[in-house]
Design a protein around this motif. Structure first.
Motif, PDB file in Angstrom:
ATOM      1  N   ALA A   8     -14.303   2.422  10.403  1.00  0.00           N
ATOM      2  CA  ALA A   8     -14.235   1.865   9.045  1.00  0.00           C
ATOM      3  C   ALA A   8     -14.913   0.493   9.043  1.00  0.00           C
ATOM      4  CB  ALA A   8     -12.783   1.762   8.588  1.00  0.00           C
ATOM      5  N   THR A  27     -12.736   8.344   8.922  1.00  0.00           N
ATOM      6  CA  THR A  27     -11.761   7.276   9.159  1.00  0.00           C
ATOM      7  C   THR A  27     -10.422   7.941   9.424  1.00  0.00           C
ATOM      8  OG1 THR A  27     -11.035   7.071   6.854  1.00  0.00           O
ATOM      9  CG2 THR A  27     -12.964   5.787   7.496  1.00  0.00           C
ATOM     10  N   THR A  43     -12.810   2.305   1.803  1.00  0.00           N
ATOM     11  CA  THR A  43     -13.322   3.673   1.690  1.00  0.00           C
ATOM     12  C   THR A  43     -14.352   3.756   0.564  1.00  0.00           C
ATOM     13  OG1 THR A  43     -11.178   4.482   2.471  1.00  0.00           O
ATOM     14  CG2 THR A  43     -12.625   6.101   1.452  1.00  0.00           C
ATOM     15  N   ALA A  56     -11.120  10.498   4.446  1.00  0.00           N
ATOM     16  CA  ALA A  56     -10.002   9.564   4.266  1.00  0.00           C
ATOM     17  C   ALA A  56      -8.726  10.380   4.462  1.00  0.00           C
ATOM     18  CB  ALA A  56     -10.048   8.949   2.876  1.00  0.00           C
TER      19      ALA A  56
END
Ligand code: G3P
Length: 217
Positions: A8, A27, A43, A56
């Motif tokens: 990330a 991530t 994100t 995510a």
């Protein structure tokens, strides 16, 4: 083979993206923690930067709650892949979210049977964790090979996303076996460019060039 970057860290993604090395990003809660940033904010920034899917991960354990979290994460950007764990509830959530048209990445896969179930549940991606199997003296790469064979036997469209890639050999082996995608930390992707004979050869060329006294520019 598609390259996803397992981080990330926005700056690291941007550097690789400029080189055309980023087909997607993955991530997880640990990587969000490492970034020190808010999950929605980071994100969104990543999803706006790259064209491919950005995974995510939900943190709920029960299917309905996972679906609710997944729907919320999917609102961050059109290229979000909702990541759910490979539990029975995760498979239920995968089925529901994929039937709604969401891209689903089923993660924490450690067996070929788990991968088979994820494909049946409509996963877009299955994430077998190579390094963590190697950590307990099992053969992570054999798992990639087994899933490849099973998916090919039945023409499943779920893509194999080799994850928990720790070394350049993991990257090479996953590519050789035919994993559709690998997700690796930026430093592993950078190390793939390194070879001691490249460095040695370059040093020799530059020494000889100096002796010519010439300049290109
Ligand atoms: O892609 C999954 C990855 O983040 C896990 O990697 O090294 O923590 O096993 P690792």
């Amino acid at each position: 083979m598609k390259f996803f970057v397992d981080t990330a860290d926005v700056a690291a993604i941007a550097e690789l993206n400029d080189l055309g090395m980023v087909d997607g990003v993955t991530t997880n809660p640990s990587l969000i923690m490492k970034s020190g940033r808010d999950i929605t904010e980071v994100t969104k920034e990543i999803a706006e930067m790259i064209e491919g899917p950005v995974s995510a991960e939900v943190v709920a354990l029960e299917a309905d709650a996972m679906v609710a979290e997944g729907r919320k994460l999917a609102q961050i950007a059109p290229n979000i892949a909702v990541k759910v764990p490979l539990t029975w509830d995760g498979l239920k959530a995968c089925r529901q979210l994929s039937s709604e048209g969401h891209t689903v990445n089923v993660t924490l896969c450690f067996s070929a049977n788990q991968a088979l179930l994820a494909a049946k549940a409509g996963a877009s991606f299955i994430s077998p964790f190579i390094g963590r199997l190697d950590d307990i003296n099992l053969d992570g790469m054999q798992l990639i090979a087994d899933i490849r064979q099973i998916y090919d036997n039945y023409d499943f469209e779920t893509e194999i996303l080799a994850a928990s890639i720790r070394t350049v050999n993991h990257a090479f082996e996953a590519a050789r076996i035919g994993s559709d995608i690998m997700t690796a930390p930026p430093e592993v992707i950078r190390k793939m460019a390194q070879h001691p004979l490249t460095d040695k050869g370059l040093e020799a060329f530059l020494k000889d060039w100096e002796k010519t006294g010439q300049k290109i520019l």
